[in-house]
Design a protein around this motif. Structure first.
Motif: not given
Length: 105
Positions: A71, A73-78, A80, A82
């Motif tokens: 996934d 997109d999920a890896d990219a969001k993780a 980012k 903090r």
């Protein structure tokens, strides 16, 4: 003693000894294992050095598998930052790294 300038001087490299599992490569500063001394030795007997086709194929296969299964997109969001402070630190580190490169600045 006169030296004949027309005959090239032949440099000899010491043959690899069976008793020495690590032997320093000619001109090298590090000791290398036997498989590394002449490049990467593959199971089929082919020698590949820098720019290995096998490594390129493996890398491309792994990237394709990741993109198919993960996934992204999920890896990219993780990944980012903090916080705003962490984002500023990352940008400063990127600028510092680019200042040492020959490419973009």
């Amino acid at each position: 003693m006169s030296e004949d300038k027309s005959t090239p001087r032949i440099l000899q490299q010491q043959p690899q000894r069976e008793s020495d599992p690590q032997q320093q490569q000619s001109g090298g500063t590090d000791f290398q294992s036997r498989g590394q001394a002449q490049g990467q030795q593959q199971a089929d007997g082919k020698v590949e050095g820098e720019g290995s086709y096998t490594a390129t194929r493996d890398y491309q296969k792994n990237i394709k598998d990741y993109l198919d299964k993960a996934d992204v997109d999920a890896d990219a969001k993780a990944a980012k930052p903090r916080s705003d402070a962490e984002a500023r630190d990352l940008e400063a580190a990127e600028r510092e790294g680019k200042s040492h490169s020959r490419g973009e600045r």
